[in-house]
Design a protein around this motif. Structure first.
Motif, PDB file in Angstrom:
ATOM      1  N   LEU A   1       5.725  -3.588   2.861  1.00 22.15           N
ATOM      2  CA  LEU A   1       4.280  -4.271   3.250  1.00 22.15           C
ATOM      3  C   LEU A   1       4.480  -5.578   3.673  1.00 22.15           C
ATOM      4  O   LEU A   1       3.619  -5.663   4.688  1.00 22.15           O
ATOM      5  CB  LEU A   1       3.423  -3.776   1.985  1.00 22.15           C
ATOM      6  CG  LEU A   1       1.941  -4.259   2.143  1.00 22.15           C
ATOM      7  CD1 LEU A   1       1.361  -3.131   3.219  1.00 22.15           C
ATOM      8  CD2 LEU A   1       1.131  -4.516   0.926  1.00 22.15           C
TER       9      LEU A   1
ATOM     10  N   SER B   1      -9.416  -4.969   8.863  1.00 20.86           N
ATOM     11  CA  SER B   1      -9.979  -3.815   9.846  1.00 20.86           C
ATOM     12  C   SER B   1     -11.564  -4.450  10.269  1.00 20.86           C
ATOM     13  O   SER B   1     -12.067  -5.147   9.711  1.00 20.86           O
ATOM     14  CB  SER B   1     -10.160  -2.614   8.975  1.00 20.86           C
ATOM     15  OG  SER B   1     -10.522  -1.294   9.474  1.00 20.86           O
TER      16      SER B   1
ATOM     17  N   GLY C   1      -7.002   6.944  -0.440  1.00 16.61           N
ATOM     18  CA  GLY C   1      -6.378   6.985   0.497  1.00 16.61           C
ATOM     19  C   GLY C   1      -6.603   8.465   1.222  1.00 16.61           C
ATOM     20  O   GLY C   1      -5.773   9.081   1.795  1.00 16.61           O
TER      21      GLY C   1
ATOM     22  N   VAL D   1      -5.388   9.030   4.861  1.00 18.82           N
ATOM     23  CA  VAL D   1      -3.985   8.626   5.228  1.00 18.82           C
ATOM     24  C   VAL D   1      -3.170  10.009   5.741  1.00 18.82           C
ATOM     25  O   VAL D   1      -2.332   9.876   6.688  1.00 18.82           O
ATOM     26  CB  VAL D   1      -3.138   8.220   3.731  1.00 18.82           C
ATOM     27  CG1 VAL D   1      -1.679   8.074   4.066  1.00 18.82           C
ATOM     28  CG2 VAL D   1      -3.863   6.717   3.333  1.00 18.82           C
TER      29      VAL D   1
ATOM     30  N   TRP E   1      -2.227   3.184  12.185  1.00 21.93           N
ATOM     31  CA  TRP E   1      -2.917   2.451  11.205  1.00 21.93           C
ATOM     32  C   TRP E   1      -3.529   3.408  10.111  1.00 21.93           C
ATOM     33  O   TRP E   1      -4.122   4.258  10.707  1.00 21.93           O
ATOM     34  CB  TRP E   1      -3.756   1.645  11.677  1.00 21.93           C
ATOM     35  CG  TRP E   1      -3.365   0.329  12.550  1.00 21.93           C
ATOM     36  CD1 TRP E   1      -2.376  -0.047  13.088  1.00 21.93           C
ATOM     37  CD2 TRP E   1      -4.157  -0.700  13.106  1.00 21.93           C
ATOM     38  NE1 TRP E   1      -2.220  -0.894  13.671  1.00 21.93           N
ATOM     39  CE2 TRP E   1      -3.224  -1.386  13.731  1.00 21.93           C
ATOM     40  CE3 TRP E   1      -5.536  -1.038  13.257  1.00 21.93           C
ATOM     41  CZ2 TRP E   1      -3.964  -2.483  14.628  1.00 21.93           C
ATOM     42  CZ3 TRP E   1      -6.005  -2.105  13.542  1.00 21.93           C
ATOM     43  CH2 TRP E   1      -5.098  -3.065  14.410  1.00 21.93           C
ATOM     44  N   ALA E   2      -3.350   3.201   8.869  1.00 18.64           N
ATOM     45  CA  ALA E   2      -3.893   4.098   7.827  1.00 18.64           C
ATOM     46  C   ALA E   2      -5.183   3.355   7.215  1.00 18.64           C
ATOM     47  O   ALA E   2      -5.061   2.169   7.234  1.00 18.64           O
ATOM     48  CB  ALA E   2      -3.075   4.409   6.796  1.00 18.64           C
ATOM     49  N   VAL E   3      -6.291   3.882   7.133  1.00 13.86           N
ATOM     50  CA  VAL E   3      -7.346   3.323   6.506  1.00 13.86           C
ATOM     51  C   VAL E   3      -8.157   4.248   5.280  1.00 13.86           C
ATOM     52  O   VAL E   3      -7.648   5.383   5.392  1.00 13.86           O
ATOM     53  CB  VAL E   3      -8.635   3.138   7.753  1.00 13.86           C
ATOM     54  CG1 VAL E   3      -8.144   2.233   8.729  1.00 13.86           C
ATOM     55  CG2 VAL E   3      -9.172   4.283   8.194  1.00 13.86           C
TER      56      VAL E   3
ATOM     57  N   ILE F   1      -7.821   2.481   0.514  1.00 12.58           N
ATOM     58  CA  ILE F   1      -6.632   1.777   0.037  1.00 12.58           C
ATOM     59  C   ILE F   1      -7.039   0.217  -0.436  1.00 12.58           C
ATOM     60  O   ILE F   1      -7.303  -0.441  -0.139  1.00 12.58           O
ATOM     61  CB  ILE F   1      -5.698   1.520   1.472  1.00 12.58           C
ATOM     62  CG1 ILE F   1      -5.624   2.752   2.125  1.00 12.58           C
ATOM     63  CG2 ILE F   1      -4.242   0.864   1.177  1.00 12.58           C
ATOM     64  CD1 ILE F   1      -4.882   2.781   3.521  1.00 12.58           C
TER      65      ILE F   1
ATOM     66  N   ALA G   1      -0.661   0.646  -1.121  1.00 14.28           N
ATOM     67  CA  ALA G   1      -0.530   0.174   0.241  1.00 14.28           C
ATOM     68  C   ALA G   1       1.207   0.290   0.460  1.00 14.28           C
ATOM     69  O   ALA G   1       1.659   0.711   1.582  1.00 14.28           O
ATOM     70  CB  ALA G   1      -0.866  -0.954   0.647  1.00 14.28           C
TER      71      ALA G   1
ATOM     72  N   ILE H   1       2.378   3.843   1.016  1.00 16.41           N
ATOM     73  CA  ILE H   1       2.120   4.186   2.349  1.00 16.41           C
ATOM     74  C   ILE H   1       3.066   3.863   3.409  1.00 16.41           C
ATOM     75  O   ILE H   1       3.345   4.721   4.255  1.00 16.41           O
ATOM     76  CB  ILE H   1       0.552   3.983   2.739  1.00 16.41           C
ATOM     77  CG1 ILE H   1      -0.346   4.635   1.607  1.00 16.41           C
ATOM     78  CG2 ILE H   1       0.249   4.217   4.060  1.00 16.41           C
ATOM     79  CD1 ILE H   1      -1.757   4.167   1.818  1.00 16.41           C
TER      80      ILE H   1
ATOM     81  N   VAL I   1      -1.526  -0.728   7.117  1.00 17.36           N
ATOM     82  CA  VAL I   1      -2.756  -0.464   6.320  1.00 17.36           C
ATOM     83  C   VAL I   1      -3.749  -1.433   6.783  1.00 17.36           C
ATOM     84  O   VAL I   1      -3.588  -2.589   6.911  1.00 17.36           O
ATOM     85  CB  VAL I   1      -2.627  -0.451   4.756  1.00 17.36           C
ATOM     86  CG1 VAL I   1      -1.728   0.626   4.300  1.00 17.36           C
ATOM     87  CG2 VAL I   1      -2.145  -1.871   4.591  1.00 17.36           C
TER      88      VAL I   1
ATOM     89  N   LEU J   1      -7.393  -2.707   5.885  1.00 20.51           N
ATOM     90  CA  LEU J   1      -8.426  -3.004   4.722  1.00 20.51           C
ATOM     91  C   LEU J   1      -9.780  -3.381   5.164  1.00 20.51           C
ATOM     92  O   LEU J   1      -9.780  -4.546   6.062  1.00 20.51           O
ATOM     93  CB  LEU J   1      -7.733  -3.711   3.762  1.00 20.51           C
ATOM     94  CG  LEU J   1      -6.859  -3.229   2.929  1.00 20.51           C
ATOM     95  CD1 LEU J   1      -5.618  -2.909   3.562  1.00 20.51           C
ATOM     96  CD2 LEU J   1      -6.835  -4.040   1.652  1.00 20.51           C
TER      97      LEU J   1
END
Length: 370
Positions: free
Chosen positions: A4, A22, A279, A282, A297-299, A302, A308, A311, A320, A322
């Motif tokens: 991360l 985010s 998640g 994800v 990008w994962a949202v 999370i 995180a 992931i 990630v 946030l």
């Protein structure tokens, strides 16, 4: 080493960690103009330790605002209003700054969420929204006006003009908002797009306008600065936009040089049925990454540092992003760094805040009792 807190390069922009602030609509602008609230809000998040701060959905024209309080970047006044906010961030933080640009389409002219979020009547300051098809978002709402050929050119050019203004402001990256039921998503989804011309019907036709907008923005924004695209991977409605179509779109964007795909879901229909949990979005990001190789990008819920870390370390996503978690804890990246053994940037005024029980949290700094 924590995954991360490892660096990653998007286009010509190298970021020191994989945490993104985010974009979060604040519904607090006045006639599209940023103000003291944005100075406080964005200034706080700029000191979070995240590597990239993405400004909230910024309208490319006034009728493209979700609410009368939406931030805009469509004239000299809105551009001038953002200058002092960005100058303050640059003076006190090393964080990279992106901007999400978009158009609300048929979801425009709404009240802020805390005022109910319903459509604003024309007699109370509302306006007629524009959309791919004259289909309202909800039953009982005033139907939007179908965008004609001239309107498509106008909106595409508005995206380009906003991209040029963002470059003048020194924005480091752009994200096109093609999710959450807003205009570009409305063109993609067969629920909201029932056109019979070259912009409706087949998947190729429904993708046409969003891809034209991406191409135009990519050409207008400096080549070394990255441009991403936010998608809703599923409408969560039978017969709507889905993951399979999202992957087709992502591959088309890849051909055009997209630097990342920000993978969210939902927003185009009140009939959506979403299964929510930690998640929960994800797997969509992972599927897009595996199918395309594009950074993602994962949202979506999370909230924990180890979550995180897992992931990113597992390769499900490259970043990630946030939102609510950072509003609740604006120092989330600091705490994640302490837990995972990473380091973050922080202003010298805050260096002494580190608990004595933790290892050096802020890289290349020293702590003392003075």
């Amino acid at each position: 080493m924590s995954s991360l807190f490892s660096p990653f390069t998007l286009g010509g922009l190298t970021l020191p960690n994989r945490i993104v602030v985010s974009p979060m609509c604040q519904y607090s602008a006045v006639d599209g103009c940023a103000n003291d609230w944005h100075m406080i809000h964005l200034g706080t998040l700029a000191l979070s330790g995240a590597s990239l701060l993405c400004l909230e959905a910024t309208a490319v024209e006034s009728i493209g605002r979700i609410t009368p309080g939406d931030l805009g970047l469509y004239d000299d006044a809105t551009e001038a209003a953002l200058k002092p906010v960005l100058a303050a961030i640059r003076k006190h933080s090393k964080i990279a700054v992106a901007m999400q640009i978009g158009h609300a389409g048929r979801k425009a002219s709404s009240h802020a969420p805390w005022d109910g979020g319903q459509q604003v009547p024309l007699g109370e300051g509302g306006w007629v929204a524009q959309a791919p098809s004259p289909i309202p978002q909800k039953p009982g709402e005033l139907a939007p006006q179908e965008i004609d050929a001239a309107g498509l050119v106008r909106i595409r050019d508005a995206f380009v003009a906003t991209a040029k203004r963002a470059e003048r402001l020194g924005i480091d990256a752009l994200e096109l908002h093609g999710a959450h039921g807003y205009l570009l998503h409305q063109f993609l989804s067969p629920i909201s797009n029932q056109r019979t011309d070259q912009y409706g019907g087949s998947l190729e036709n429904r993708m046409r306008f969003p891809l034209e907008v991406f191409d135009a923005v990519r050409a207008a924004f400096p080549a070394h600065k990255p441009v991403g695209f936010r998608v809703s991977a599923s409408d969560w409605v039978e017969g709507g936009w889905d993951l399979e179509q999202t992957i087709v779109l992502a591959n088309e964007l890849k051909k055009r040089g997209v630097d990342w795909i920000d993978v969210s879901s939902g927003g185009v229909s009140p009939l959506q049925k979403i299964t929510i949990g930690p998640g929960y979005q994800v797997p969509f990001a992972e599927a897009v990454k595996q199918a395309t190789g594009v950074p993602v990008w994962a949202v979506g819920l999370i909230t924990e540092p180890q979550q995180a870390e897992d992931i990113v370390a597992s390769g499900k996503a490259d970043f990630v992003a946030l939102a609510r978690g950072l509003l609740y804890d604006p120092r989330w990246p600091w705490h994640a760094a302490a837990e995972l053994g990473g380091t973050v940037d922080a202003p010298p005024q805050y260096w002494r805040s580190q608990p004595s029980t933790q290892k050096a949290l802020f890289g290349d700094t020293k702590f003392g009792g003075r």
